[in-house]
Structures are given as structure tokens and as C-alpha cells.
Design an enzyme around this catalytic site. Structure first.
Site, short mmCIF file in Angstrom:
data_model
loop_
_atom_site.label_atom_id
_atom_site.label_comp_id
_atom_site.label_asym_id
_atom_site.label_seq_id
_atom_site.Cartn_x
_atom_site.Cartn_y
_atom_site.Cartn_z
N GLU A 80 0.42 -1.09 0.04
CA GLU A 80 0.18 0.23 0.24
C GLU A 80 0.85 1.05 0.00
O GLU A 80 0.84 1.67 -0.39
CB GLU A 80 -1.23 -0.35 1.22
CG GLU A 80 -2.18 -1.10 1.36
CD GLU A 80 -2.77 -1.28 2.39
OE1 GLU A 80 -2.51 -0.37 3.69
OE2 GLU A 80 -4.00 -1.39 2.37
N GLU A 320 -6.34 17.77 38.28
CA GLU A 320 -7.42 19.34 38.44
C GLU A 320 -6.52 20.40 37.94
O GLU A 320 -7.16 21.64 37.28
CB GLU A 320 -7.85 19.22 39.74
CG GLU A 320 -8.91 17.85 40.19
CD GLU A 320 -8.94 17.96 41.21
OE1 GLU A 320 -10.38 17.86 41.66
OE2 GLU A 320 -8.60 18.82 42.08
#
Length: 584
Positions: A80, A320
């Protein structure tokens, strides 16, 4: 009996001489562990999966690691992508295929196959491809071969019998060279591959999966079959980053870690004292739970700073706050992390929990820990990971992370958010039983004030304090206040200050009363001493008068005696004179 013994002896010798399947290490982190040594040497392995799961990248890394780490040249046959496309795409993984080609360690052959040009007849075969493969193998002395992908090669076939025969012949042809081969194939519907034939011919079949759940992607790998060898049968997460594949065989870990009696400081001297041994045991796992705003991250930062000051490394996973936000916030409580970031001893990895799936987080943490080799790992907070999976999945992921840290002798510090109003002695992620030291930061509300309290719920292997200690966060860091009990129990904040002031006033009043009593007693003592002195003076005066009177009386008596004696003498003298006169 002798015949039986000889027969058994012969069987034992035969068992010793049985050849075991030789394996070629892939060099891919984790893959060799779940395959128990690598791919079958001299045989073909089928790598199948859907588009984008990493089949081509796995084949490239297999060849690169073989040429670079095991001195095994390789051949990459692509149907490919062109050679230039492969070189460019592989550069993103820091693989320099062009250099390996120039050094004669790798050969890349792009075989263009147009399905419209294939004339399918009974005499059709792959002789042309075999010739090209043979030439490529011999040109570099290849020990490894990758064919990518097999669907392109057989895309023009519709005759199943012919297709099966050619696939089998291709696999046998590769075996004839004694090369360890990887053949990639796209996953089909209801089968591992599009044709459903390759998986039966290959000696080893590995399935790659790229799934999406709740908009979060996760890559997984599974060894479907492995002829002649046992292998890990579960699904294992893997990631593809700038350094290639990384597979974490999470279900293969066992409780075999060593323990240490060495103690490391918590970074808070008062907390070291509460833990009796002077801190946490090295390699243990620490959990601090509590409601929002209780200072859990501050304790984590204190540990990080103390560890870096000892010259050790800390890896801080933050879910956080960003790195700069953590540095700024910690500086406000007297903990400056910037010098340790600059020195490289502290590394903060800040990312949202939903960036990856849970297993991807685990693989990523595993890989970064292996690279950085820290002494302490902080995860702040682990409760945020629930957004990336269910509670059960989070528990499983953290269990595996804890096992990994213990195996490496790394001290883990986890924070977890407890919902306000819920039971404090629980964690939302259900790992408390795996924790060695569990501390609870809780709010203490008295007289309309919300103050912070800390106590050690458990700490294995040490006689820790059972007191609830109020702690303060100031510009000088964390300060644990001595326990203060009032009539109604523990007091904190202004209630404590008010009661302390009342007790100081009461103490001062009591001191004043005592001082007044002592002054009165002193006056009475002085008055008594004055009276005693007066009595003593009177007594001494009276005694002096008596002594004087006695002395005068003694003198008078003495004079009287003297007068009597004189008179007696005088009388005797006068009588003698009188007699003499009469005689005359």
C-alpha cells in the site's frame, strides 16, 4: 522391575531431549511478556485488526528493534505505502528507516498490486512475489520479514480454494527461509480477517483492537492463538506514542513485592511525630481522603518537596490543576516547588482524566514511571478518574497501579475526594483495603466556623496517634495544633481562642486571689511578729528589772551581813576593854 525402571529412564531422557519452540524477542515493551518470550522464530505471525489500530506500526517496530537491538536484519514488503511514505510516517515514532536501509540492516520493497490487472486463472500463482521476497531477504541477510497487508495482495481473488492454496503457499515459502515473519491483515465481519483463512494457517495470531466508548478511545491487544506455546489470554491495553508501542500486561502481576523498613519524611514534622516512626515506610501506599478544600494537595506537595530536598525524584500526576497553577497555589502556603521543577527532580504531568480511557491512563503512567524512575509518585486526585470509567474499572486500574508501584519499591501518595455529608471512612474508588497509611482530612464546624482536622485512620506497621489534630495552612506551611479539649469536646478556631482567653482570665483572677490571700497572710505574720517582739521586749524589760532588783537585794543582804559582822567585832572588842578595866 528392572525393565520398568529402564523404560521410565528412557522416557525421562526422551523428555529432556524434546525441543521447545524457539522464540524471537520483539523488543516491544510488554508484548514479549504476554507471549512469554516473543514471536515464534522461523514461523509466521498474523497481526489482524481494524483500520487505525497500529498493525503497520507494530510491524515496523518489530523490524527496527530486531535490527537495532538483536542484530537481526529485516525486510518490509508493503503493498500500500511507498518506501518514502513509510520512512516519513515512521519518523513520528523516532524510527530512522532510511538510516537502517543505508546501513544494510533493512530492505523496503513496495509491491504495487492493482486488482483490475489480476487475471484470475487456475494457473495464477505468486511466483513473482516470491522472487522479490527472496531477493530482498538475501540482499540484507534478513532474519525478520513483514508483509503489509495481505488483503491487498489477494484483493482480486474470488475462488476460495485457490485463495486458501496461495495463502498457505505464501506462509510455507516464508518458513522455508527460516525467517520470523509478520503478516498484517484487516479484520473481517464475523472473522479475525477479511477472508477468514489466514488465521488458520498462521502459527501465531495477534488481534489488535481500537474501540471507542463514551467518546474515549482505547487500544487493546490479545493473543488469539500461539501454536506450541502458552501465552497470556486476556486483553491488554497498549499505546502508541513517540517511542513506539507499549503494552502493559496488567493481569499478569502478582503479590511478590519486597517491603522496606526505611522511613521517609512526610514533609510535615508534626505529622512525622503522629506516625511514631517518623514518616511513611518507603514503598508503601498512602491515601489522604477528605472533602473539598481540606488541604489534601498541600500534604502531597509537602511530601514532594521533602523528597526532592533529599535528592530523589517525584512524579506528580495532576488531574485538576495545571503545573503553573499548582506551583502558584503551593507557594501561597510556603511550599515552593519551582526550584525542584527547574532541577528536574520534580515532574508534573497535568492532564484531564477523560483524555484517555482508564487502561490507557495506566499504560501511560507505567511508561512514564519507567522513564523517570521516581522515588515517589503522587496521583491527585484519583477520584477524578471515575469520569473515565466505572467505579469497578477505576478500582481495578488503581489496584494494578498500586501493585506496580510496590513492585518497583516506589512510595505512592493518592488523594481522593469524599462527598460532603457522606461517610468519611470510605473512598469512592474502593481501594482503602490496599492502602498502607490512610489519613482523613475533615472539616470541624464549631461556632459557625469551618476548621481543618486530621487523623490517621490506619497505618500498617506503626503505632500511630489516634488523636484528631487541628492543622493550619499558613504562609509558613502546614502546622498541626496540639489537641485542645473543652467541656464539650475538641475545640478549634475562634471557639478555642475564646475558651483559651476565658481560661486565661480565670487563671489570672485565681492568681490575683491567691496573691491577695498571701498578702493578708503576710500582714498577719508581720503583726504577729510585731506582737511577739513587743512581748519579748516587755519580758526582757521585766526580766531586767527583776534581775536588777535581785542584784540590789543581794547587795543589801551583803551589806547587812557585813554590818552585822562589823557590829559583832565591835561588841567583842568593847567587852574585852571593859573586863580589863575592872581588873585594874
Amino acid at each position: 522391575m528392572q525393565r520398568l525402571s529402564k523404560k521410565r529412564s528412557g522416557q525421562a531422557v526422551a523428555a529432556k531431549t524434546v525441543e521447545r519452540l524457539e522464540k524471537a524477542p520483539s523488543g516491544i515493551a510488554g508484548l514479549d511478556e504476554i507471549t512469554l518470550g516473543g514471536l515464534p522464530r522461523g514461523r509466521a505471525t498474523l497481526i489482524c485488526g481494524s483500520a487505525g489500530c497500529g498493525k503497520t506500526m507494530l510491524g515496523i517496530e518489530f523490524l527496527v528493534k530486531g535490527a537495532r537491538d538483536y542484530s537481526e536484519p529485516g525486510v518490509f514488503v508493503t503493498f500500500e505505502e511507498t518506501k518514502n511514505e513509510l520512512v516519513v510516517n515512521s519518523a513520528s515514532l523516532d524510527f530512522d528507516l532510511g538510516k537502517l536501509v543505508r546501513e544494510g540492516k533493512l530492505a523496503i520493497d513496495h509491491v504495487h498490486v492493482d486488482p483490475n490487472e489480476i487475471a484470475e486463472t487456475g494457473e495464477y500463482d505468486l511466483e513473482g512475489l516470491f522472487i522479490r521476497i527472496k531477493y530482498a531477504i538475501e540482499s540484507v541477510g534478513a532474519k525478520r520479514v513483514v508483509l503489509d497487508t495481505i488483503e491487498t495482495l489477494f484483493s482480486g481473488f474470488s475462488n476460495t480454494a485457490l485463495l486458501r492454496a496461495e495463502i498457505r503457499r505464501l506462509f510455507q515459502y516464508l518458513k522455508s527461509f527460516g525467517v520470523t515473519a509478520i503478516i498484517t491483515g484487516e479484520r473481517g465481519e464475523g472473522a479475525l480477517t477479511r477472508y477468514g483463512l489466514e488465521e488458520y494457517v498462521a502459527d501465531c495470531v495477534i488481534l489488535l483492537d481500537h474501540r471507542v466508548r463514551d467518546q474515549i478511545t482505547t487500544r487493546r491487544i490479545r493473543v488469539v492463538k500461539y501454536r506450541g506455546s502458552s501465552h497470556g489470554t486476556n486483553e491488554y491495553p497498549f499505546i502508541i506514542d513517540e517511542q513506539g508501542f507499549s503494552v502493559l500486561p496488567v493481569t499478569s502481576m502478582a503479590l511478590r513485592h519486597k517491603v522496606s523498613s526505611q522511613v521517609i519524611s512526610t514533609g510535615v514534622p508534626d505529622l512525622d511525630t503522629m506516625l511514631s516512626v517518623g514518616g511513611y515506610y518507603r514503598g508503601s501506599t498512602v491515601l489522604m481522603s477528605g472533602t473539598a478544600g481540606m488541604g489534601k494537595s498541600t500534604f502531597a506537595a509537602a511530601l514532594a518537596r521533602a523528597t526532592c530536598e533529599r535528592g530523589e525524584r517525584v512524579l506528580y500526576f495532576a488531574f485538576e490543576e495545571s503545573e503553573q497553577q499548582i506551583v502558584r497555589n503551593m507557594r501561597s502556603v510556603g511550599i515552593d516547588l519551582q526550584p525542584h521543577l527547574d532541577s528536574g527532580r520534580l515532574r508534573i504531568v497535568a492532564q484531564r482524566p477523560f483524555l484517555y480511557g482508564l487502561e490507557m491512563h495506566l499504560v501511560s503512567m507505567h511508561k512514564q514511571i519507567n522513564r523517570f524512575r521516581p522515588a515517589v509518585v503522587v496521583v491527585d486526585p484519583i477520584s477524578n478518574l471515575i469520569s473515565a470509567g466505572t467505579e469497578r474499572e477505576v478500582t481495578a486500574m488503581l489496584t494494578l497501579l498500586i501493585d506496580f508501584l510496590k513492585t518497583q519499591g516506589i512510595t505512592g501518595f493518592f488523594t481522593v475526594l469524599t462527598e460532603n455529608g457522606g461517610r468519611l471512612e470510605t473512598s469512592d474508588v474502593g481501594i482503602s483495603s490496599l492502602i498502607d497509611t490512610w489519613m482523613l482530612a475533615r472539616d470541624i464546624e464549631i461556632s459557625g466556623e469551618r476548621n481543618r482536622g486530621l487523623y490517621v485512620l490506619k497505618s500498617r506497621g506503626m503505632n500511630h496517634s489516634n488523636q484528631i489534630r487541628e492543622f493550619l495552612l499558613s504562609s509558613k506551611g502546614i502546622k498541626l495544633v496540639e489537641v485542645y479539649l473543652g467541656p464539650a469536646g475538641m475545640l478549634t478556631g475562634s471557639a478555642r481562642v475564646a475558651l483559651e482567653e476565658q481560661e486565661r482570665d480565670a487563671s489570672m483572677r485565681q492568681a490575683d486571689a491567691q496573691e491577695l490571700k498571701l498578702a493578708q497572710l503576710e500582714r498577719r505574720r508581720k503583726a504577729m511578729e510585731a506582737q511577739i517582739e513587743a512581748l519579748r521586749a516587755d519580758f526582757e524589760a521585766e526580766a531586767a528589772e527583776v534581775e536588777k532588783a535581785l542584784s540590789l537585794e543581794s547587795k543589801r543582804e551583803k551589806r547587812a551581813l557585813e554590818n552585822q559582822s562589823a557590829m559583832a567585832k565591835s561588841r567583842r572588842a568593847n567587852g574585852h576593854l571593859s573586863q580589863n578595866s575592872n581588873r585594874k
